[in-house]
Design a protein around this motif. Structure first.
Motif, short mmCIF file in Angstrom:
data_model
loop_
_atom_site.label_atom_id
_atom_site.label_comp_id
_atom_site.label_asym_id
_atom_site.label_seq_id
_atom_site.Cartn_x
_atom_site.Cartn_y
_atom_site.Cartn_z
N GLY A 182 0.80 -1.23 0.00
CA GLY A 182 0.00 0.00 0.00
C GLY A 182 0.82 1.27 0.00
O GLY A 182 0.30 2.35 -0.28
N THR A 183 2.12 1.15 0.28
CA THR A 183 3.00 2.32 0.26
C THR A 183 2.97 3.02 -1.08
O THR A 183 3.07 4.25 -1.16
N HIS A 184 2.80 2.26 -2.15
CA HIS A 184 2.89 2.81 -3.49
C HIS A 184 1.54 3.24 -4.07
O HIS A 184 1.43 3.45 -5.28
N ALA A 185 0.55 3.40 -3.21
CA ALA A 185 -0.74 3.91 -3.68
C ALA A 185 -0.74 5.43 -3.76
O ALA A 185 -1.62 6.02 -4.39
N SER A 186 0.22 6.07 -3.10
CA SER A 186 0.27 7.53 -3.09
C SER A 186 1.73 7.98 -3.10
O SER A 186 2.65 7.17 -2.97
N MET A 187 1.93 9.28 -3.27
CA MET A 187 3.29 9.81 -3.31
C MET A 187 3.51 10.75 -2.11
O MET A 187 2.55 11.30 -1.58
N PRO A 188 4.81 10.92 -1.73
CA PRO A 188 5.95 10.12 -2.17
C PRO A 188 6.00 8.80 -1.42
O PRO A 188 5.81 8.77 -0.20
N ALA A 189 6.23 7.73 -2.15
CA ALA A 189 6.22 6.42 -1.53
C ALA A 189 7.45 6.19 -0.67
O ALA A 189 7.39 5.56 0.37
N LEU A 190 8.58 6.69 -1.11
CA LEU A 190 9.85 6.50 -0.40
C LEU A 190 10.55 7.84 -0.27
O LEU A 190 10.46 8.68 -1.16
N ARG A 191 11.26 8.03 0.81
CA ARG A 191 11.99 9.29 1.02
C ARG A 191 13.47 8.97 1.27
O ARG A 191 13.80 7.94 1.86
N CYS A 192 14.33 9.89 0.85
CA CYS A 192 15.75 9.76 1.15
C CYS A 192 16.27 11.10 1.65
O CYS A 192 15.75 12.15 1.27
N ARG A 193 17.26 11.06 2.50
CA ARG A 193 17.78 12.28 3.13
C ARG A 193 19.08 12.71 2.45
O ARG A 193 19.87 11.88 2.00
N PRO A 194 19.33 14.02 2.39
CA PRO A 194 20.61 14.50 1.86
C PRO A 194 21.76 14.05 2.75
O PRO A 194 21.58 13.71 3.92
N ASP A 195 22.96 14.08 2.19
CA ASP A 195 24.16 13.75 2.94
C ASP A 195 24.29 14.68 4.15
O ASP A 195 24.18 15.91 4.04
N ALA A 196 24.55 14.11 5.32
CA ALA A 196 24.57 14.88 6.56
C ALA A 196 25.68 15.93 6.57
O ALA A 196 25.51 17.05 7.08
N GLU A 197 26.85 15.59 6.02
CA GLU A 197 27.97 16.52 6.01
C GLU A 197 27.67 17.74 5.15
O GLU A 197 27.95 18.89 5.53
N ILE A 198 27.07 17.50 3.99
CA ILE A 198 26.74 18.62 3.10
C ILE A 198 25.60 19.45 3.70
O ILE A 198 25.59 20.68 3.60
N ALA A 199 24.65 18.78 4.35
CA ALA A 199 23.56 19.50 5.01
C ALA A 199 24.11 20.44 6.09
O ALA A 199 23.63 21.57 6.25
#
Length: 576
Positions: A182-199
């Motif tokens: 059911g995760t893929h029934a809506s967006m965003p289905a998956l999330r990713c975080r920016p690199d911590a050092e660059i953040a």
């Protein structure tokens, strides 16, 4: 009880229902008849459309408003190829969508089958991915994959090509074949975080800046990051400007809102020019947002946060690239900046006080046009009335061309969120009516207004019948200037008065057209008629309304400001 043996068409329907997807728009043909029969028997919310391009537009707006997957189908050949324009809109805008298309029987493919063409090659560049079903038993697997691709990363449309023999054939499926994530029934289905050092480096740049700004694009809405934008802006005293698709990243009424930036702006372009740090979020920095690549100027450090790595540096080289989801990335930046937020607010007190002051000065400067009593109706006055009458939870769906530019510049969202729905992925005209239909289906209780030009409305008039059949109470405002207004205005700017070629339309009363089609139609010829006309349209809940607004025929006054692509830019040309 599930009958194991079923047609491929029925398996397709069951997979869509397993994802709780819908509504769906399409026009049938022989190749997908088992799919249509199963839709009837199993109760899939499927609706006949009069033009397949409008099917994709409706599904696109549904996806943008609901954050769920839009659905469309088309038959072999012309049905499938009619999807191209709408699919590119969804691809460029990041709208999650699954399009099912019928194809030739594989035993006869290449033998001049009726309507056969190499539709796979035509559609492949118009979608995020094209999946071909070659064996019946793989239908559940392929549809699961289609939804996963459509809702992951930057969302987009996925085309599923179904040969006739696959749709008409049968297979003994097991109940567990139709289990889905059911995760893929809506967006965003998956999330990713920016690199911590660059953040951390980005946070340090922002913390030191005296005049930072946040520039938000449509990716804010794809990520659902409106609250994160507002929280970071208010906590650290950072003004926010937006693109056409980014409107609503922060409420337009928020004192930190600098409004639209780019080709048409209120105060944002000047503020960007004076900024010492720009945080660009979910924005591709395309032609309109950068005023044909002239904004931002100089060497101001840009921090670019985006889910699509290749968008960073495409048009402007950033100092730092934050590759990740907008919501997650902004949340990380807030966590890093919260420690010094009080110091930042104190440092920027005078700076952020400029925003409401400059906005008030802008409103005063254009007030004569915002409240204009002139006849024909001034576009600025029309948008002012929409601002006044559209409720907080209403939607303005803006067609391509000047409808989107006027709306993007002057329409004010009363809260954060995607209340403004333009088709800026491909900027095709003809989106206003079918887009409003899709938005209405996504939010049935809301008042939905489609803003379109007469040229765009002419393209899709047949969908009034669809909206009436579906009992959708959408309000369509036709900006009637008897012209392909954007083109005529550009011809005027480029070549002078009277130098018009193939840009003028017949004078038409679209209210009469609507009434003849069993819809509610009202014509507005003076500004004092606007309020009553709009309220009467909003009161129609079971059929579409067309408000035909007669606006200027003067091409010198059709655009909000002089277009930056033209050569005849005169001093003093201003917005509205």
């Amino acid at each position: 009880m599930l009958q194991n043996e079923m047609t491929g068409g029925e398996a397709l329907v069951r997979m869509l229902q397993a994802h709780e997807a819908g509504p769906m728009f399409g026009m049938g043909g022989f190749q997908l008849l088992p799919f249509y029969d199963a839709a009837r028997r199993l109760g899939l919310n499927h609706n006949l459309i009069n033009d397949e391009r409008c099917a994709v537009f409706a599904a696109d707006a549904y996806a943008k408003v609901s954050n769920r997957v839009g659905l469309v189908d088309a038959t072999l050949g012309p049905g499938a190829t009619n999807l191209v324009t709408g699919l590119v809109e969804a691809l460029n805008a990041g709208s999650p969508m699954v399009a099912i298309i019928g194809d030739a029987h594989r035993d006869h493919a290449g033998k001049n089958m009726t309507q056969e063409t190499d539709q796979v090659s035509i559609l492949r560049p118009a979608c995020k991915e094209l999946l071909k079903i070659e064996t019946i038993h793989r239908i559940p697997e392929i549809i699961r994959r289609a939804f996963a691709i459509a809702t992951s990363g930057r969302p987009g449309p996925v085309v599923v090509n179904v040969p006739e023999d696959i749709a008409h054939g049968t297979y003994n499926f097991e109940p567990e074949d139709f289990e889905v994530d059911g995760t893929h029934a809506s967006m965003p289905a998956l999330r990713c975080r920016p690199d911590a050092e660059i953040a951390a480096k980005a946070a340090a740049l922002i913390a030191m800046a005296k005049r930072p700004m946040m520039l938000c694009g449509g990716g804010i809405h794809l990520s659902g990051a409106q609250e994160e934008v507002t929280r970071l802006a208010e906590s650290c005293s950072i003004p926010v400007a937006h693109t056409l698709t980014g409107k609503g990243s922060i409420a337009c009424s928020n004192p930190l809102s600098a409004g639209l930036f780019g080709r048409y702006d209120r105060i944002a372009n000047d503020m960007i020019a004076q900024s010492d740090c720009l945080l660009v979020v979910g924005c591709k920095l395309g032609e309109i947002a950068t005023k044909r690549y002239t904004i931002p100027e100089g060497n101001v450090p840009v921090i670019h946060l985006d889910i699509v790595a290749e968008e960073m540096g495409r048009t402007y080289q950033p100092a730092l690239k934050l590759w990740g989801d907008a919501k997650s990335g902004l949340s990380d930046l807030y966590g890093l900046l919260e420690i010094t937020a009080s110091d930042q607010r104190q440092m920027r007190q005078e700076y952020i006080a400029e925003v409401p002051r400059k906005m008030a000065a802008w409103r005063e400067d254009v007030s004569e046009r915002l409240t204009s009593e002139e006849t024909p109706v001034h576009m600025a006055r029309l948008i002012t009335e929409i601002n006044k009458l559209l409720p907080e939870d209403g939607y303005l769906v803006a067609d391509g061309g000047f409808a989107a530019h006027w709306g993007g510049l002057l329409f004010d969202t009363k809260k954060a969120g995607r209340a403004f729905v333009p088709d800026r992925g491909f900027a095709s005209i003809g989106y206003g009516l079918p887009g409003a239909m899709g938005a209405q289906l996504a939010s049935p209780e809301a008042i939905v207004v489609g803003l379109t030009g007469d040229g765009g409305f002419n393209m899709v008039l047949g969908e009034l019948e669809t909206a009436r059949r579906m009992k959708l109470g959408v309000t369509i405002i036709v900006v009637n200037n008897a012209a392909s207004g954007y083109v005529k205005a550009l011809q005027h700017l480029m070549y002078g008065d009277g130098a018009y070629q193939s840009s003028e339309l017949s004078e038409t009363n679209y209210a009469d057209v609507a009434n003849a089609m069993g819809c509610h139609g009202v014509r507005v010829e003076s500004p004092d008629q606007l309020e009553a006309a709009l309220l009467s349209a909003f009161a129609e809940k079971d059929r579409p309304s067309v408000v035909d607004v007669v606006v200027t025929r003067d091409p010198a006054r059709m655009l909000p400001a002089v277009d930056n692509r033209t050569v005849k830019v005169k001093k003093g040309d201003r917005v509205a």
